[in-house]
Design a protein around this motif. Structure first.
Motif, PDB file in Angstrom:
ATOM      1  N   SER A   5       4.033  13.616  -9.538  1.00  0.00           N
ATOM      2  CA  SER A   5       4.756  12.344  -9.539  1.00  0.00           C
ATOM      3  C   SER A   5       4.817  11.695  -8.154  1.00  0.00           C
ATOM      4  N   ARG A   6       4.237  12.348  -7.150  1.00  0.00           N
ATOM      5  CA  ARG A   6       4.240  11.824  -5.785  1.00  0.00           C
ATOM      6  C   ARG A   6       3.292  10.633  -5.687  1.00  0.00           C
ATOM      7  N   SER A   7       3.642   9.662  -4.861  1.00  0.00           N
ATOM      8  CA  SER A   7       2.741   8.543  -4.587  1.00  0.00           C
ATOM      9  C   SER A   7       2.385   8.563  -3.104  1.00  0.00           C
ATOM     10  N   PHE A   8       1.313   7.886  -2.750  1.00  0.00           N
ATOM     11  CA  PHE A   8       0.875   7.843  -1.367  1.00  0.00           C
ATOM     12  C   PHE A   8       1.566   6.716  -0.612  1.00  0.00           C
ATOM     13  N   ASP A   9       1.858   6.969   0.654  1.00  0.00           N
ATOM     14  CA  ASP A   9       2.367   5.882   1.483  1.00  0.00           C
ATOM     15  C   ASP A   9       1.165   5.065   1.962  1.00  0.00           C
ATOM     16  N   PRO A  10       1.390   3.898   2.541  1.00  0.00           N
ATOM     17  CA  PRO A  10       0.268   3.032   2.941  1.00  0.00           C
ATOM     18  C   PRO A  10      -0.715   3.697   3.915  1.00  0.00           C
ATOM     19  N   THR A  11      -0.225   4.547   4.809  1.00  0.00           N
ATOM     20  CA  THR A  11      -1.114   5.215   5.758  1.00  0.00           C
ATOM     21  C   THR A  11      -2.017   6.207   5.042  1.00  0.00           C
ATOM     22  N   GLU A  12      -1.455   6.994   4.131  1.00  0.00           N
ATOM     23  CA  GLU A  12      -2.258   7.953   3.373  1.00  0.00           C
ATOM     24  C   GLU A  12      -3.289   7.232   2.505  1.00  0.00           C
ATOM     25  N   LEU A  13      -2.864   6.200   1.835  1.00  0.00           N
ATOM     26  CA  LEU A  13      -3.763   5.439   0.984  1.00  0.00           C
ATOM     27  C   LEU A  13      -4.875   4.801   1.821  1.00  0.00           C
ATOM     28  N   GLY A  14      -4.521   4.244   2.966  1.00  0.00           N
ATOM     29  CA  GLY A  14      -5.521   3.655   3.858  1.00  0.00           C
ATOM     30  C   GLY A  14      -6.520   4.696   4.357  1.00  0.00           C
ATOM     31  N   ALA A  15      -6.022   5.887   4.711  1.00  0.00           N
ATOM     32  CA  ALA A  15      -6.907   6.965   5.169  1.00  0.00           C
ATOM     33  C   ALA A  15      -7.873   7.375   4.063  1.00  0.00           C
ATOM     34  N   TYR A  16      -7.368   7.493   2.858  1.00  0.00           N
ATOM     35  CA  TYR A  16      -8.202   7.874   1.722  1.00  0.00           C
ATOM     36  C   TYR A  16      -9.292   6.831   1.477  1.00  0.00           C
ATOM     37  N   PHE A  17      -8.912   5.561   1.383  1.00  0.00           N
ATOM     38  CA  PHE A  17      -9.900   4.516   1.122  1.00  0.00           C
ATOM     39  C   PHE A  17     -10.905   4.381   2.270  1.00  0.00           C
ATOM     40  N   ALA A  18     -10.462   4.536   3.496  1.00  0.00           N
ATOM     41  CA  ALA A  18     -11.379   4.473   4.641  1.00  0.00           C
ATOM     42  C   ALA A  18     -12.380   5.626   4.570  1.00  0.00           C
ATOM     43  N   LEU A  19     -11.909   6.832   4.248  1.00  0.00           N
ATOM     44  CA  LEU A  19     -12.797   7.985   4.135  1.00  0.00           C
ATOM     45  C   LEU A  19     -13.856   7.757   3.063  1.00  0.00           C
ATOM     46  N   ILE A  20     -13.445   7.261   1.902  1.00  0.00           N
ATOM     47  CA  ILE A  20     -14.380   7.017   0.806  1.00  0.00           C
ATOM     48  C   ILE A  20     -15.405   5.952   1.208  1.00  0.00           C
TER      49      ILE A  20
END
Length: 166
Positions: A5-20
């Motif tokens: 049920s955890r969601s990503f904060d903007p930094t985590e989401l940004g890191a994930y999308f940048a990595l991809i």
């Protein structure tokens, strides 16, 4: 186990999308360079590079599949294609009659030598050019820890095969 049920904060989401995105952009250009310079797919290059780095120039198919994170059947097809071109040989494993050992040939080493300069140039330009040496060291450390964490559970290709029941 992770909290579902955890969601990503903007930094985590940004890191994930940048990595991809970085991974996709880099792989696309690397694949073009490998195809143009040596007629190799990305997986074929990985296979040859791993064999070229091996002290004996050989490795078991299962170990190669685990190393490049590719299915056994898919890697068998890629190895067969490389064998037809004279870049590798395949033979029964001396320590396991069910296994297959793949060995790089001199022609395979020549192909690696032909594609490496362009490969290095692509990596220098796209990956390393915008980074300071300290950034590269941090990146290597971070990605190494992530890889080690992800590899703590064996890849699917390393899982024992199940026998079909009738």
């Amino acid at each position: 186990m992770a909290n579902p049920s955890r969601s990503f904060d903007p930094t985590e989401l940004g890191a994930y999308f940048a990595l991809i995105e970085v991974s996709s952009l880099l792989r696309h250009t690397v694949e073009q360079q490998l195809q143009e310079a040596g007629g190799l797919s990305y997986v074929q290059f990985q296979l040859l590079a791993r064999l070229g780095d091996s002290p004996e120039g050989s490795n078991r198919m299962t170990d190669l599949a685990d190393g490049v994170v590719y299915s056994r059947s898919g890697l068998t097809y890629q190895a067969q294609s490389l064998e037809q071109r004279g870049l590798v040989t395949r033979a029964p494993s001396p320590d396991d009659e069910r296994g297959t050992t793949v060995t790089i040939t001199e022609q395979g080493r020549d192909t690696l030598a032909k594609v490496f300069p362009g490969h290095i140039a692509v990596l220098d330009e796209l990956l390393f050019e915008p980074l300071a040496r300290g950034d590269v060291e941090v990146l290597a450390d971070v990605l190494g820890r992530i890889r080690d964490h992800m590899r703590s559970a064996p890849p699917r290709s390393a899982a024992p095969r199940r026998r079909k029941t009738r």
